[in-house]
Design an enzyme around this catalytic site. Structure first.
Site, PDB file in Angstrom:
ATOM      1  N   ASP A  30       0.847  -1.196   0.000  1.00 17.02           N
ATOM      2  CA  ASP A  30       0.000   0.000   0.000  1.00 17.02           C
ATOM      3  C   ASP A  30       0.881   1.244   0.000  1.00 17.02           C
ATOM      4  O   ASP A  30       1.906   1.298   0.690  1.00 17.02           O
ATOM      5  CB  ASP A  30      -0.920  -0.010   1.226  1.00 17.02           C
ATOM      6  CG  ASP A  30      -2.079   0.961   1.093  1.00 17.02           C
ATOM      7  OD1 ASP A  30      -3.224   0.494   0.936  1.00 17.02           O
ATOM      8  OD2 ASP A  30      -1.828   2.186   1.135  1.00 17.02           O
ATOM      9  N   ILE A  31       0.480   2.245  -0.763  1.00 17.27           N
ATOM     10  CA  ILE A  31       1.264   3.474  -0.875  1.00 17.27           C
ATOM     11  C   ILE A  31       1.230   4.291   0.423  1.00 17.27           C
ATOM     12  O   ILE A  31       2.111   5.114   0.667  1.00 17.27           O
ATOM     13  CB  ILE A  31       0.739   4.322  -2.072  1.00 17.27           C
ATOM     14  CG1 ILE A  31       1.795   5.271  -2.597  1.00 17.27           C
ATOM     15  CG2 ILE A  31      -0.550   5.059  -1.715  1.00 17.27           C
ATOM     16  CD1 ILE A  31       1.423   5.910  -3.929  1.00 17.27           C
ATOM     17  N   ASN A  92     -12.783  -3.611   2.470  1.00 15.02           N
ATOM     18  CA  ASN A  92     -13.733  -2.511   2.592  1.00 15.02           C
ATOM     19  C   ASN A  92     -14.689  -2.576   1.407  1.00 15.02           C
ATOM     20  O   ASN A  92     -14.254  -2.723   0.255  1.00 15.02           O
ATOM     21  CB  ASN A  92     -12.992  -1.169   2.601  1.00 15.02           C
ATOM     22  CG  ASN A  92     -12.199  -0.965   3.876  1.00 15.02           C
ATOM     23  OD1 ASN A  92     -12.620  -1.363   4.951  1.00 15.02           O
ATOM     24  ND2 ASN A  92     -11.019  -0.358   3.753  1.00 15.02           N
ATOM     25  N   GLY A  98     -15.535   3.105   3.715  1.00 14.38           N
ATOM     26  CA  GLY A  98     -14.442   3.945   3.232  1.00 14.38           C
ATOM     27  C   GLY A  98     -13.739   3.408   2.011  1.00 14.38           C
ATOM     28  O   GLY A  98     -12.587   3.764   1.741  1.00 14.38           O
ATOM     29  N   GLN A  99     -14.427   2.553   1.222  1.00 17.45           N
ATOM     30  CA  GLN A  99     -13.783   2.035   0.000  1.00 17.45           C
ATOM     31  C   GLN A  99     -13.555   3.178  -0.982  1.00 17.45           C
ATOM     32  O   GLN A  99     -14.494   3.904  -1.338  1.00 17.45           O
ATOM     33  CB  GLN A  99     -14.658   0.956  -0.654  1.00 17.45           C
ATOM     34  CG  GLN A  99     -13.960   0.306  -1.860  1.00 17.45           C
ATOM     35  CD  GLN A  99     -14.803  -0.789  -2.529  1.00 17.45           C
ATOM     36  OE1 GLN A  99     -15.972  -0.986  -2.189  1.00 17.45           O
ATOM     37  NE2 GLN A  99     -14.193  -1.482  -3.467  1.00 17.45           N
ATOM     38  N   HIS A 105     -10.057  -5.398  -3.257  1.00 18.79           N
ATOM     39  CA  HIS A 105      -8.703  -5.593  -2.733  1.00 18.79           C
ATOM     40  C   HIS A 105      -8.803  -5.977  -1.269  1.00 18.79           C
ATOM     41  O   HIS A 105      -9.548  -5.356  -0.499  1.00 18.79           O
ATOM     42  CB  HIS A 105      -7.845  -4.331  -2.903  1.00 18.79           C
ATOM     43  CG  HIS A 105      -8.511  -3.078  -2.426  1.00 18.79           C
ATOM     44  ND1 HIS A 105      -9.441  -2.397  -3.173  1.00 18.79           N
ATOM     45  CD2 HIS A 105      -8.382  -2.393  -1.261  1.00 18.79           C
ATOM     46  CE1 HIS A 105      -9.865  -1.350  -2.489  1.00 18.79           C
ATOM     47  NE2 HIS A 105      -9.243  -1.319  -1.321  1.00 18.79           N
ATOM     48  N   HIS A 107      -6.896  -5.960   2.236  1.00 19.84           N
ATOM     49  CA  HIS A 107      -5.754  -5.350   2.926  1.00 19.84           C
ATOM     50  C   HIS A 107      -5.173  -6.409   3.865  1.00 19.84           C
ATOM     51  O   HIS A 107      -5.880  -6.898   4.761  1.00 19.84           O
ATOM     52  CB  HIS A 107      -6.201  -4.180   3.807  1.00 19.84           C
ATOM     53  CG  HIS A 107      -6.792  -3.001   3.080  1.00 19.84           C
ATOM     54  ND1 HIS A 107      -6.113  -1.813   2.921  1.00 19.84           N
ATOM     55  CD2 HIS A 107      -8.002  -2.818   2.499  1.00 19.84           C
ATOM     56  CE1 HIS A 107      -6.882  -0.947   2.281  1.00 19.84           C
ATOM     57  NE2 HIS A 107      -8.040  -1.535   2.016  1.00 19.84           N
TER      58      HIS A 107
HETATM   59  P1  5GP Z   1      -9.804   1.290   0.309  1.00 18.46           P
HETATM   60  O1  5GP Z   1      -9.988   2.504   1.166  1.00 18.46           O
HETATM   61  O2  5GP Z   1     -10.473   1.428  -1.052  1.00 18.46           O
HETATM   62  O3  5GP Z   1     -10.162   0.003   0.998  1.00 18.46           O
HETATM   63  O4  5GP Z   1      -8.244   1.178   0.080  1.00 18.46           O
HETATM   64  C1  5GP Z   1      -7.570   1.710  -1.016  1.00 18.46           C
HETATM   65  C2  5GP Z   1      -6.112   1.641  -0.684  1.00 18.46           C
HETATM   66  O5  5GP Z   1      -5.371   1.867  -1.865  1.00 18.46           O
HETATM   67  C3  5GP Z   1      -5.663   2.681   0.351  1.00 18.46           C
HETATM   68  O6  5GP Z   1      -5.114   2.026   1.494  1.00 18.46           O
HETATM   69  C4  5GP Z   1      -4.634   3.520  -0.408  1.00 18.46           C
HETATM   70  O7  5GP Z   1      -3.553   3.926   0.410  1.00 18.46           O
HETATM   71  C5  5GP Z   1      -4.210   2.579  -1.516  1.00 18.46           C
HETATM   72  N1  5GP Z   1      -3.754   3.264  -2.717  1.00 18.46           N
HETATM   73  C6  5GP Z   1      -4.368   4.319  -3.339  1.00 18.46           C
HETATM   74  N2  5GP Z   1      -3.652   4.669  -4.430  1.00 18.46           N
HETATM   75  C7  5GP Z   1      -2.591   3.831  -4.495  1.00 18.46           C
HETATM   76  C8  5GP Z   1      -1.493   3.696  -5.411  1.00 18.46           C
HETATM   77  O8  5GP Z   1      -1.367   4.437  -6.398  1.00 18.46           O
HETATM   78  N3  5GP Z   1      -0.583   2.719  -5.149  1.00 18.46           N
HETATM   79  C9  5GP Z   1      -0.705   1.876  -4.074  1.00 18.46           C
HETATM   80  N4  5GP Z   1       0.246   0.942  -3.914  1.00 18.46           N
HETATM   81  N5  5GP Z   1      -1.720   1.968  -3.198  1.00 18.46           N
HETATM   82  C10 5GP Z   1      -2.656   2.926  -3.412  1.00 18.46           C
END
Ligand code: 5GP
Ligand code: ZN
Length: 119
Positions: A30-31, A92, A98-99, A105, A107
């Site tokens: 994750d970034i 999520n 908070g998706q 994906h 985590h």
């Molecule tokens: P969500 O909130 O949708 O469950 O999680 C999305 C995740 O994607 C977040 O934890 C966010 O930090 C990660 N993310 C968003 N953009 C990027 C990216 O460009 N590269 C990577 N490796 N992770 C990302």
């Protein structure tokens, strides 16, 4: 050409720090990590949420979960047979959770005491 961020990572159009890959799954860091280990595990095919994926291709959701466990083992968070020290696998789904990326994906979080319940 797609505007889905994770489909573009699968296509190699956007760089990813890949830690695990199978024929149908990809896992990358994750970034914006929320724990010492924070890896995202995705199916290479586009599905928006885990609930939609399990209806469309349940075997692929099982492959995503298997890949998540393999990542946890690789990261020293579990063994093949025991969940020590342990990790969390989170999907999520939708706005209340908070998706933000609408490509399913998981985590994989670990490397610290994660606490429960989450905030
Ligand atoms: P969500 O909130 O949708 O469950 O999680 C999305 C995740 O994607 C977040 O934890 C966010 O930090 C990660 N993310 C968003 N953009 C990027 C990216 O460009 N590269 C990577 N490796 N992770 C990302
Ligand atoms: Zn996608």
């Amino acid at each position: 050409m797609t505007d889905c961020l994770f489909c573009r990572m699968v296509a190699g159009e956007i760089p990813a720090d890949v830690v695990h890959e199978t024929e149908r799954t990809l896992a990358f860091r994750d970034i914006n990590p929320q724990a010492p280990t924070h890896v995202l595990v995705i199916p290479k095919d586009h599905h928006a949420t885990a609930g939609l994926l399990v209806g469309a291709d349940p075997e692929l959701l099982a492959e995503v979960v298997a890949a998540a466990h393999a990542v946890a083992v690789q990261e020293g968070l579990a063994t093949e047979s025991a969940p020590e020290p342990g990790y969390r696998l989170v999907f999520n789904s939708g706005p209340a959770a908070g998706q933000t990326v609408h490509h399913v994906h998981g985590h994989v979080l670990g490397g610290r005491d994660l606490g429960w319940p989450p905030g």
